[in-house]
Design a protein around this motif. Structure first.
Motif, PDB file in Angstrom:
ATOM      1  N   ILE A 273       0.718  -1.454  -0.310  1.00  0.00           N
ATOM      2  CA  ILE A 273       0.408   0.125  -0.211  1.00  0.00           C
ATOM      3  C   ILE A 273       0.584   1.067  -0.005  1.00  0.00           C
ATOM      4  CG2 ILE A 273      -2.542   1.203   0.887  1.00  0.00           C
ATOM      5  CD1 ILE A 273      -2.346  -1.505   2.682  1.00  0.00           C
ATOM      6  N   VAL A 274       0.430   2.393  -1.015  1.00  0.00           N
ATOM      7  CA  VAL A 274       1.538   3.644  -1.293  1.00  0.00           C
ATOM      8  C   VAL A 274       1.604   4.434  -0.286  1.00  0.00           C
ATOM      9  CG1 VAL A 274       1.704   4.799  -2.478  1.00  0.00           C
ATOM     10  CG2 VAL A 274       1.725   2.914  -3.325  1.00  0.00           C
ATOM     11  N   ARG A 275       2.330   4.948   0.362  1.00  0.00           N
ATOM     12  CA  ARG A 275       1.518   5.425   2.308  1.00  0.00           C
ATOM     13  C   ARG A 275       1.587   7.658   1.643  1.00  0.00           C
ATOM     14  NH1 ARG A 275      -0.987   4.407   5.576  1.00  0.00           N
ATOM     15  NH2 ARG A 275      -0.180   5.678   6.496  1.00  0.00           N
ATOM     16  N   ASP A 276       3.023   7.328   0.241  1.00  0.00           N
ATOM     17  CA  ASP A 276       2.901   8.928  -0.448  1.00  0.00           C
ATOM     18  C   ASP A 276       2.227   8.928  -0.973  1.00  0.00           C
ATOM     19  OD1 ASP A 276       3.667  11.717  -0.930  1.00  0.00           O
ATOM     20  OD2 ASP A 276       5.946  11.427  -0.626  1.00  0.00           O
ATOM     21  N   GLU A 277       0.349   9.418  -1.392  1.00  0.00           N
ATOM     22  CA  GLU A 277      -0.309   9.882  -1.934  1.00  0.00           C
ATOM     23  C   GLU A 277       0.473  10.566  -3.152  1.00  0.00           C
ATOM     24  OE1 GLU A 277      -3.662  10.751  -0.415  1.00  0.00           O
ATOM     25  OE2 GLU A 277      -3.773   9.552   0.653  1.00  0.00           O
ATOM     26  N   GLY A 311      -8.746   5.494  -3.740  1.00  0.00           N
ATOM     27  CA  GLY A 311      -7.941   6.312  -4.430  1.00  0.00           C
ATOM     28  C   GLY A 311      -6.261   5.695  -3.642  1.00  0.00           C
ATOM     29  N   GLN A 312      -6.370   5.487  -2.772  1.00  0.00           N
ATOM     30  CA  GLN A 312      -4.972   4.331  -2.505  1.00  0.00           C
ATOM     31  C   GLN A 312      -4.509   3.731  -3.955  1.00  0.00           C
ATOM     32  OE1 GLN A 312      -5.294   3.442   1.315  1.00  0.00           O
ATOM     33  NE2 GLN A 312      -3.329   4.088   1.759  1.00  0.00           N
ATOM     34  N   ARG A 313      -2.945   3.840  -4.022  1.00  0.00           N
ATOM     35  CA  ARG A 313      -2.334   2.615  -4.423  1.00  0.00           C
ATOM     36  C   ARG A 313      -1.840   2.069  -3.983  1.00  0.00           C
ATOM     37  NH1 ARG A 313       2.148   7.167  -6.410  1.00  0.00           N
ATOM     38  NH2 ARG A 313       1.755   7.934  -4.434  1.00  0.00           N
TER      39      ARG A 313
END
Length: 414
Positions: A273-277, A311-313
């Protein structure tokens, strides 16, 4: 600032404590202000005797520690050693003349509500935010509010690094233990805050590599991902805007893997899960790795071991011994480039290693791998233990991890 460590494998608790205390004090060559002790679960029945024995040698030293199924420390040849499922005690001592040290024990019933003000969390620890403390945290593996504690500390001390792990037992399932300021605890969390002329930096090696392409989550319920949108880059959706179920995305991905990775995906597939949007060029270390805990073939959904937002990557990841080794080495090289090692020497810095019970010799097929790879880049005394869960930051927030090696580097400011 000075640091030392020694590891003993003597079968007698008295003899082991005597050896680590005398050797560590000799190597330190100064007053010991802080002590970190990690003791094998083979000594479980003697845990209540540990602190009184250590206090005979170190009566004024602030001390915390815990038990572990495996113990990390420096052997008599000044090399890191990981002693797994055998008797061992590791003691680190630090001379910290310009550092304020505050040890604490917290029970689950004493935690503020997550909606409470930062002041309540600061009162719990006994250190104001203005002191900019840095934390080492050790917790009982059955401490159900560990995530609440980490969120609360991040809320109260947003710029403070936090590292540590959950105490562990051996293969025989013996009990765990925590130690703080002369006392033995079987529940809660112990820790120490360090404020002043000291820097605590972190390396979180999650041991995974991304496969396939990143996706944007377009429909989700808590931790159940229902729909994804494929990205051709980190921030641009493919031109036709095709959306698909996570199961479809996974099936397409697996079909395009080579035979080795396809076999690995059967048992070692994870979600990053990408933390920095806002970050566009994603690298290893930008993902929070979580378990893929289930698939619903009818709905085409997947369940992830953490909450996900629309919206999270996300991106699928694989883990194996080679990937774990390459991941840690890449992070150590990055640390070397960014920090520079000219100000770090054998005695004025230390490493702390909190590694998953699933790593070590069982993963790599040989002993001492993570600790000696770390030592090949930083020639400092290292100590720690094999954990039931590892505590460390990813993307500016602190998390409880699994299958991870978290390193803390304590050093003087440049």
């Amino acid at each position: 600032m000075r640091w030392s460590n020694f590891l003993s494998t003597r079968p007698s608790l008295e003899a082991a404590v005597k050896e680590v205390a005398e050797k560590s004090l000799e190597l330190l060559g100064a007053t010991a202000d802080l002590g970190l002790v990690f003791i094998s679960s083979a000594f479980t029945s003697e845990y209540p005797r540990l602190m009184p024995l250590l206090k005979e040698y170190l009566p004024e030293t602030i001390m915390i520690g815990c038990g572990g199924g495996g113990i990390v420390g420096m052997d008599e040849n000044d090399k890191p050693e990981e002693v797994e499922q055998q008797i061992a005690i590791s003691l680190s001592l630090a001379h910290l003349p310009e550092v304020a040290i505050k040890a604490f024990h917290i029970s689950a019933g004493h935690l503020p509500d997550l909606d409470s003000s930062p002041d309540l969390w600061c009162n719990l620890i006994g250190v104001p935010t203005a002191d900019q403390p840095q934390f080492i945290i050790l917790a009982d593996p059955f401490f159900t509010k560990i995530n609440d504690l980490l969120q609360g500390l991040d809320y109260a001390y947003p710029n403070s690094p936090k590292v540590g792990g959950l105490a562990s037992s051996g293969l025989n399932g013996q009990g765990t233990g925590l130690f703080c300021e002369g006392r033995f605890y079987q529940e809660g969390t112990v820790g120490v805050s360090l404020s002043g002329k000291i820097i605590l930096e972190t390396i979180v090696a999650q041991g995974c590599r991304p496969i396939g392409k990143p996706y944007r989550v377009t429909e989700v319920e808590r931790n159940i991902v229902l729909e994804l949108e494929e990205l051709v880059s980190v921030d641009q959706v493919v031109s036709d805007g095709i959306k698909q179920s996570p199961l479809e995305a996974l099936q397409n991905l697996v079909q395009n893997l080579n035979e080795k990775d396809r076999k690995l995906a059967e048992n070692s597939l994870f979600i990053g899960i990408v933390r920095d949007e806002f970050k566009q060029n994603l690298e290893q270390g930008d993902f929070l790795i979580r378990n893929l805990i289930g698939v619903d073939p009818k709905a085409g959904a997947i369940a992830i071991g953490d909450r996900v937002r629309t919206g999270q990557r996300i991106q699928f990841h694989l883990r194996d011994a080679n990937t774990s080794a390459e991941d840690l080495e890449m992070l150590l090289q990055r640390y070397q480039r960014e920090v520079g090692l000219e100000t770090i020497s054998t005695n004025n810095a230390a490493g702390l290693m909190f590694s998953c019970m699933g790593r070590g010799e069982g993963l790599y097929g040989k002993p001492n791998f993570d600790s000696r790879l770390f030592s090949s880049y930083l020639n400092v005394p290292i100590s720690g233990f094999f954990c039931n869960g590892e505590i460390g930051p990813v993307g500016g927030s602190t998390f409880l991890h699994g299958y991870t090696s978290v390193f803390g580097i304590c050093r003087e400011p440049s």
